[in-house]
Design a protein around this motif. Structure first.
Motif, PDB file in Angstrom:
ATOM      1  N   ARG A  10       0.643  27.764 124.420  1.00  0.00           N
ATOM      2  CA  ARG A  10       1.421  29.009 125.116  1.00  0.00           C
ATOM      3  C   ARG A  10       2.893  28.293 123.876  1.00  0.00           C
ATOM      4  O   ARG A  10       3.013  27.788 123.628  1.00  0.00           O
ATOM      5  CB  ARG A  10       1.781  28.476 126.708  1.00  0.00           C
ATOM      6  CG  ARG A  10       0.834  28.373 127.645  1.00  0.00           C
ATOM      7  CD  ARG A  10       0.733  28.174 129.183  1.00  0.00           C
ATOM      8  NE  ARG A  10      -0.199  27.884 129.394  1.00  0.00           N
ATOM      9  CZ  ARG A  10      -0.621  27.367 130.546  1.00  0.00           C
ATOM     10  NH1 ARG A  10      -0.053  26.900 130.941  1.00  0.00           N
ATOM     11  NH2 ARG A  10      -1.800  27.334 130.988  1.00  0.00           N
ATOM     12  N   ASP A  11       3.454  29.562 124.600  1.00  0.00           N
ATOM     13  CA  ASP A  11       4.675  29.418 124.466  1.00  0.00           C
ATOM     14  C   ASP A  11       6.072  28.708 125.138  1.00  0.00           C
ATOM     15  O   ASP A  11       5.320  28.275 126.625  1.00  0.00           O
ATOM     16  CB  ASP A  11       5.413  31.184 123.974  1.00  0.00           C
ATOM     17  CG  ASP A  11       5.485  31.833 125.119  1.00  0.00           C
ATOM     18  OD1 ASP A  11       6.556  31.276 125.764  1.00  0.00           O
ATOM     19  OD2 ASP A  11       5.000  33.034 125.336  1.00  0.00           O
ATOM     20  N   ALA A  12       6.490  28.257 124.822  1.00  0.00           N
ATOM     21  CA  ALA A  12       7.716  27.545 125.413  1.00  0.00           C
ATOM     22  C   ALA A  12       8.340  28.024 126.012  1.00  0.00           C
ATOM     23  O   ALA A  12       8.936  27.060 126.985  1.00  0.00           O
ATOM     24  CB  ALA A  12       8.122  26.473 124.399  1.00  0.00           C
ATOM     25  N   THR A  13       8.220  28.727 126.565  1.00  0.00           N
ATOM     26  CA  THR A  13       9.334  30.030 127.508  1.00  0.00           C
ATOM     27  C   THR A  13       8.806  29.413 129.341  1.00  0.00           C
ATOM     28  O   THR A  13       8.351  29.686 129.977  1.00  0.00           O
ATOM     29  CB  THR A  13       9.457  31.456 127.761  1.00  0.00           C
ATOM     30  OG1 THR A  13       7.769  31.581 127.713  1.00  0.00           O
ATOM     31  CG2 THR A  13       9.634  31.544 126.630  1.00  0.00           C
ATOM     32  N   HIS A  14       6.781  28.518 128.819  1.00  0.00           N
ATOM     33  CA  HIS A  14       6.266  28.280 130.398  1.00  0.00           C
ATOM     34  C   HIS A  14       6.768  27.018 131.152  1.00  0.00           C
ATOM     35  O   HIS A  14       6.038  26.388 131.935  1.00  0.00           O
ATOM     36  CB  HIS A  14       4.876  28.180 130.160  1.00  0.00           C
ATOM     37  CG  HIS A  14       4.145  29.943 129.968  1.00  0.00           C
ATOM     38  ND1 HIS A  14       4.076  30.398 128.462  1.00  0.00           N
ATOM     39  CD2 HIS A  14       3.609  30.515 130.508  1.00  0.00           C
ATOM     40  CE1 HIS A  14       3.941  31.426 128.800  1.00  0.00           C
ATOM     41  NE2 HIS A  14       3.682  31.933 129.700  1.00  0.00           N
ATOM     42  N   TYR A  15       7.882  26.382 130.141  1.00  0.00           N
ATOM     43  CA  TYR A  15       8.239  25.083 130.397  1.00  0.00           C
ATOM     44  C   TYR A  15       9.935  25.261 130.451  1.00  0.00           C
ATOM     45  O   TYR A  15      10.511  26.065 130.376  1.00  0.00           O
ATOM     46  CB  TYR A  15       7.593  23.972 129.681  1.00  0.00           C
ATOM     47  CG  TYR A  15       6.104  23.970 129.515  1.00  0.00           C
ATOM     48  CD1 TYR A  15       5.716  23.299 130.161  1.00  0.00           C
ATOM     49  CD2 TYR A  15       5.298  24.977 128.346  1.00  0.00           C
ATOM     50  CE1 TYR A  15       4.208  23.452 129.687  1.00  0.00           C
ATOM     51  CE2 TYR A  15       4.713  25.283 127.951  1.00  0.00           C
ATOM     52  CZ  TYR A  15       4.476  24.177 128.827  1.00  0.00           C
ATOM     53  OH  TYR A  15       1.975  24.491 128.603  1.00  0.00           O
TER      54      TYR A  15
END
Length: 58
Positions: A10-15
């Motif tokens: 996943r891209d890091a925008t999920h965290y």
């Protein structure tokens, strides 16, 4: 037979920055030089280095 879970990327925008700092710190567990990073420091460094949360994969 052992079942292996599929790899999820996943891209890091999920965290949030605290989760990303924890993930990065975990990568350096048992490293020769101790490494820890907190959320605010991670966010500051990430932004200062011009990195993109959308282009970074976890």
């Amino acid at each position: 037979m052992t079942s292996i879970s599929p790899l999820v990327c996943r891209d890091a925008t999920h965290y949030d920055s605290h989760q990303l700092a924890s993930i990065l710190t975990e990568c350096f567990t048992d490293y020769v030089i101790p490494f820890t990073l907190d959320g605010p420091t991670f966010a500051t460094r990430f932004n200062a280095e011009g990195l993109s949360l959308t282009e970074s994969r976890i």
